[in-house]
Design a protein around this motif. Structure first.
Motif, PDB file in Angstrom:
ATOM      1  N   SER A  25     -69.909  77.449 -62.794  1.00 59.89           N
ATOM      2  CA  SER A  25     -69.028  78.337 -62.042  1.00 59.89           C
ATOM      3  C   SER A  25     -69.213  79.749 -62.602  1.00 59.89           C
ATOM      4  O   SER A  25     -69.812  79.930 -63.671  1.00 59.89           O
ATOM      5  CB  SER A  25     -67.566  77.902 -62.213  1.00 59.89           C
ATOM      6  OG  SER A  25     -67.187  78.077 -63.565  1.00 59.89           O
ATOM      7  N   GLN A  26     -68.694  80.733 -61.908  1.00 55.79           N
ATOM      8  CA  GLN A  26     -68.779  82.121 -62.414  1.00 55.79           C
ATOM      9  C   GLN A  26     -68.078  82.219 -63.760  1.00 55.79           C
ATOM     10  O   GLN A  26     -68.536  82.929 -64.654  1.00 55.79           O
ATOM     11  CB  GLN A  26     -68.129  83.072 -61.409  1.00 55.79           C
ATOM     12  CG  GLN A  26     -68.921  83.210 -60.118  1.00 55.79           C
ATOM     13  CD  GLN A  26     -68.258  84.169 -59.135  1.00 55.79           C
ATOM     14  OE1 GLN A  26     -67.077  84.508 -59.272  1.00 55.79           O
ATOM     15  NE2 GLN A  26     -69.014  84.596 -58.128  1.00 55.79           N
ATOM     16  N   THR A  27     -66.975  81.494 -63.905  1.00 51.15           N
ATOM     17  CA  THR A  27     -66.211  81.537 -65.165  1.00 51.15           C
ATOM     18  C   THR A  27     -67.047  80.985 -66.319  1.00 51.15           C
ATOM     19  O   THR A  27     -67.033  81.549 -67.420  1.00 51.15           O
ATOM     20  CB  THR A  27     -64.892  80.738 -65.014  1.00 51.15           C
ATOM     21  OG1 THR A  27     -64.259  81.167 -63.825  1.00 51.15           O
ATOM     22  CG2 THR A  27     -63.981  80.927 -66.194  1.00 51.15           C
ATOM     23  N   HIS A  28     -67.775  79.881 -66.058  1.00 47.64           N
ATOM     24  CA  HIS A  28     -68.640  79.322 -67.110  1.00 47.64           C
ATOM     25  C   HIS A  28     -69.658  80.366 -67.551  1.00 47.64           C
ATOM     26  O   HIS A  28     -69.876  80.580 -68.747  1.00 47.64           O
ATOM     27  CB  HIS A  28     -69.422  78.108 -66.582  1.00 47.64           C
ATOM     28  CG  HIS A  28     -68.587  76.892 -66.330  1.00 47.64           C
ATOM     29  ND1 HIS A  28     -68.722  76.131 -65.189  1.00 47.64           N
ATOM     30  CD2 HIS A  28     -67.620  76.288 -67.061  1.00 47.64           C
ATOM     31  CE1 HIS A  28     -67.870  75.115 -65.235  1.00 47.64           C
ATOM     32  NE2 HIS A  28     -67.192  75.196 -66.363  1.00 47.64           N
ATOM     33  N   VAL A  29     -70.299  81.008 -66.580  1.00 53.22           N
ATOM     34  CA  VAL A  29     -71.353  81.981 -66.891  1.00 53.22           C
ATOM     35  C   VAL A  29     -70.766  83.171 -67.644  1.00 53.22           C
ATOM     36  O   VAL A  29     -71.345  83.648 -68.631  1.00 53.22           O
ATOM     37  CB  VAL A  29     -72.083  82.441 -65.605  1.00 53.22           C
ATOM     38  CG1 VAL A  29     -73.153  83.465 -65.929  1.00 53.22           C
ATOM     39  CG2 VAL A  29     -72.698  81.249 -64.892  1.00 53.22           C
ATOM     40  N   ALA A  30     -69.605  83.611 -67.191  1.00 57.28           N
ATOM     41  CA  ALA A  30     -68.961  84.749 -67.861  1.00 57.28           C
ATOM     42  C   ALA A  30     -68.706  84.430 -69.328  1.00 57.28           C
ATOM     43  O   ALA A  30     -68.994  85.242 -70.220  1.00 57.28           O
ATOM     44  CB  ALA A  30     -67.648  85.079 -67.153  1.00 57.28           C
ATOM     45  N   LYS A  31     -68.209  83.221 -69.588  1.00 56.61           N
ATOM     46  CA  LYS A  31     -67.931  82.814 -70.981  1.00 56.61           C
ATOM     47  C   LYS A  31     -69.215  82.807 -71.795  1.00 56.61           C
ATOM     48  O   LYS A  31     -69.248  83.235 -72.938  1.00 56.61           O
ATOM     49  CB  LYS A  31     -67.314  81.417 -71.006  1.00 56.61           C
ATOM     50  CG  LYS A  31     -65.813  81.428 -70.802  1.00 56.61           C
ATOM     51  CD  LYS A  31     -65.237  80.046 -71.032  1.00 56.61           C
ATOM     52  CE  LYS A  31     -63.750  80.017 -70.753  1.00 56.61           C
ATOM     53  NZ  LYS A  31     -63.198  78.685 -70.742  1.00 56.61           N
ATOM     54  N   MET A  32     -70.297  82.275 -71.195  1.00 55.71           N
ATOM     55  CA  MET A  32     -71.570  82.172 -71.914  1.00 55.71           C
ATOM     56  C   MET A  32     -72.141  83.551 -72.242  1.00 55.71           C
ATOM     57  O   MET A  32     -72.802  83.728 -73.246  1.00 55.71           O
ATOM     58  CB  MET A  32     -72.585  81.389 -71.071  1.00 55.71           C
ATOM     59  CG  MET A  32     -72.266  79.913 -70.990  1.00 55.71           C
ATOM     60  SD  MET A  32     -73.207  79.194 -69.646  1.00 55.71           S
ATOM     61  CE  MET A  32     -73.464  77.569 -70.255  1.00 55.71           C
TER      62      MET A  32
ATOM     63  N   GLY B 267     -64.852  66.743 -67.758  1.00 55.36           N
ATOM     64  CA  GLY B 267     -64.495  67.213 -69.099  1.00 55.36           C
ATOM     65  C   GLY B 267     -64.712  66.120 -70.130  1.00 55.36           C
ATOM     66  O   GLY B 267     -65.283  65.064 -69.816  1.00 55.36           O
ATOM     67  N   ILE B 268     -64.269  66.395 -71.346  1.00 57.35           N
ATOM     68  CA  ILE B 268     -64.452  65.432 -72.434  1.00 57.35           C
ATOM     69  C   ILE B 268     -63.087  65.079 -73.011  1.00 57.35           C
ATOM     70  O   ILE B 268     -62.247  65.957 -73.191  1.00 57.35           O
ATOM     71  CB  ILE B 268     -65.375  66.022 -73.526  1.00 57.35           C
ATOM     72  CG1 ILE B 268     -66.750  66.334 -72.915  1.00 57.35           C
ATOM     73  CG2 ILE B 268     -65.516  65.074 -74.725  1.00 57.35           C
ATOM     74  CD1 ILE B 268     -67.747  66.964 -73.856  1.00 57.35           C
ATOM     75  N   GLU B 299     -65.805  71.297 -68.020  1.00 55.31           N
ATOM     76  CA  GLU B 299     -64.581  71.191 -67.239  1.00 55.31           C
ATOM     77  C   GLU B 299     -64.729  72.020 -65.980  1.00 55.31           C
ATOM     78  O   GLU B 299     -65.392  73.064 -66.001  1.00 55.31           O
ATOM     79  CB  GLU B 299     -63.396  71.734 -68.050  1.00 55.31           C
ATOM     80  CG  GLU B 299     -62.903  70.736 -69.067  1.00 55.31           C
ATOM     81  CD  GLU B 299     -61.781  71.294 -69.906  1.00 55.31           C
ATOM     82  OE1 GLU B 299     -60.947  72.021 -69.349  1.00 55.31           O
ATOM     83  OE2 GLU B 299     -61.761  71.002 -71.096  1.00 55.31           O
ATOM     84  N   GLU B 300     -64.088  71.569 -64.906  1.00 54.95           N
ATOM     85  CA  GLU B 300     -64.202  72.302 -63.657  1.00 54.95           C
ATOM     86  C   GLU B 300     -63.274  73.506 -63.705  1.00 54.95           C
ATOM     87  O   GLU B 300     -62.075  73.355 -63.901  1.00 54.95           O
ATOM     88  CB  GLU B 300     -63.807  71.390 -62.493  1.00 54.95           C
ATOM     89  CG  GLU B 300     -64.322  71.896 -61.191  1.00 54.95           C
ATOM     90  CD  GLU B 300     -64.447  70.769 -60.173  1.00 54.95           C
ATOM     91  OE1 GLU B 300     -65.421  70.774 -59.426  1.00 54.95           O
ATOM     92  OE2 GLU B 300     -63.586  69.882 -60.162  1.00 54.95           O
TER      93      GLU B 300
END
Lengths: 116, 304
Positions: A25-32, B267-268, B299-300
């Motif tokens: 998701s965009q949020t995942h990428v932002a965090k990374m 998630g885990i 996680e979603e």
């Protein structure tokens, strides 16, 4: 629209496509990347420029080639391209719509030679 | 083609194929031992095939393409697996595609082929990597240990027992039966025929008391992996005192054979029993997750 704007739009759409193909998701990428989520949203909308360093990081995260993200390769690899390394008889095993999806994926992939 | 069929129908031809199969199976078994040893894995425990691919620098990606798997021989090798196939099938296909990589085969597309068709159209490379995947994921010593530690006997194994052990190796019920019959020679063909009369669906019905389309994973007190992989919608039958530390999985019902959970979110989650040392990290991916294998348990987080 200027050529620079066209290029920005291609980069933006490829980043979005690569992110989805990576399952993020965009949020995942932002965090990374250590950014706020709206920054990714702005990048994908073509409203924010992306630095060479960010392109390299995104290519690594998405496991795609940096040159593809920059719009330097066609969106789909040609079935006759020898870089494909899949024999025509192998590709015949797939349905037409699946083949299109695979060719897009193959065009985006890192080959080990064309990364920044 | 006609001459090939004629050749296969001769006694000499049949024997030659049998000998070739035995030689390939032996080669596959030895290679699986090499790969496990070089990766620092023992020869008994179940493995996470995706971690092994990661260790071997082979990128794995799940795609929504209707096929089994694709191996791409490149400077940075890739395996593409169909997200549309069941979880256990994806694991086995990953082992199969890794086999193509390990044996230096060229890029290949593995389409959906039923096992009986594979038997009809013998392809030495495909047989080799299928056997490799079997020995890698379900090693001989591992199967013996799995039965012995539970006090179960292979010769009289019930469908429930076979299913439980298949779950512990992350493979399908039929895959384990075929591997134990033809590769490990631990069960007879007649026993295999009897066992194959049961299906994962009928075993699920027997365990939870009603028909259910959602897959079931059984992790009993002898589960030996630190992790258990599932996807949203999977049902998990865990020991009766199992507790989850968050709502990634939720309790559905208690049965004499264990406590049934359902995977509800990606998630885990750590799951443990207060009355024993049993603990496991349950890793849940989205249903039919499309993306890189290393992100499958994220996680979603919905974008606005």
């Amino acid at each position: 629209m200027t050529e620079a704007n066209d290029k920005k739009a291609i980069i933006a759409s490829r980043i979005r496509e690569a992110r989805k193909m990576a399952g993020l998701s965009q949020t995942h990428v932002a965090k990374m990347l250590g950014l706020h989520r709206p920054s990714i949203s702005e990048i994908e909308a073509g409203n924010r420029s992306v630095s060479a360093e960010e392109i390299a990081q995104l290519a690594e995260i998405f496991d795609v080639s940096a040159s593809w993200l920059l719009g330097e390769n066609a969106n789909e690899v040609n079935v006759h391209d020898n870089k494909l390394q899949l024999a025509a008889r192998e590709l015949q095993k797939l349905k037409l719509e699946d083949l299109d999806r695979l060719l897009t994926l193959l065009a985006s992939m890192r080959t080990g030679r064309d990364n920044l | 083609m006609t001459s090939n069929i004629t050749y296969l129908n001769t006694e000499w031809g049949k024997q030659s194929v049998v000998n070739q199969r035995q030689a390939l199976a032996q080669q596959a078994m030895l290679k699986s031992i090499d790969v496990r040893t070089q990766a620092g894995l023992d020869l008994k425990s179940p493995i996470c095939i995706y971690s092994l691919c990661d260790q071997l620098k082979v990128k794995v990606r799940f795609v929504d393409i209707s096929m089994e798997g694709i191996y791409l021989k490149r400077e940075e090798p890739k395996i593409l697996l169909s997200a549309l196939r069941p979880l256990t099938r994806r694991n086995f296909t990953c082992g199969h595609e890794l086999g193509h990589h390990i044996f230096g085969h060229s890029s290949t597309v593995d389409e959906l082929i039923e096992d009986y068709q594979k038997l009809k159209n013998f392809d030495p490379d495909e047989f080799l990597v299928d056997s490799f995947a079997g020995f890698l994921l379900i090693p001989t010593l591992g199967v013996r240990k799995a039965f012995a530690s539970r006090g179960w006997n292979t010769a009289s194994a019930t469908p429930f027992q076979i299913f439980t052990i298949a779950c512990s190796f992350g493979v399908g019920y039929e895959t384990l039966i075929n591997h134990m019959t033809y590769s490990l020679k631990m069960i007879s063909r007649s026993q295999a025929v009897l066992l194959l009369k049961s299906t994962p669906k009928s075993i699920r019905q027997e365990v939870i008391g009603h028909s259910s389309a959602e897959p079931l994973i059984i992790a009993d007190a002898y589960w030996s992996m630190p992790t258990l992989d599932a996807e949203v919608g999977s049902q998990l039958l865990l020991p009766s005192t199992a507790e989850a530390t968050n709502d990634t999985i939720t309790i559905q019902e208690n049965y004499p054979t264990g406590r049934l959970f359902r995977a509800t979110h990606p998630g885990i989650v750590r799951v443990f029993c207060r009355d024993s040392k049993w603990a496991v990290f349950v890793r849940v991916s989205r249903y039919q997750f499309v993306g890189l294998s290393q992100y499958r348990h994220f996680e979603e987080i919905e974008d606005e």
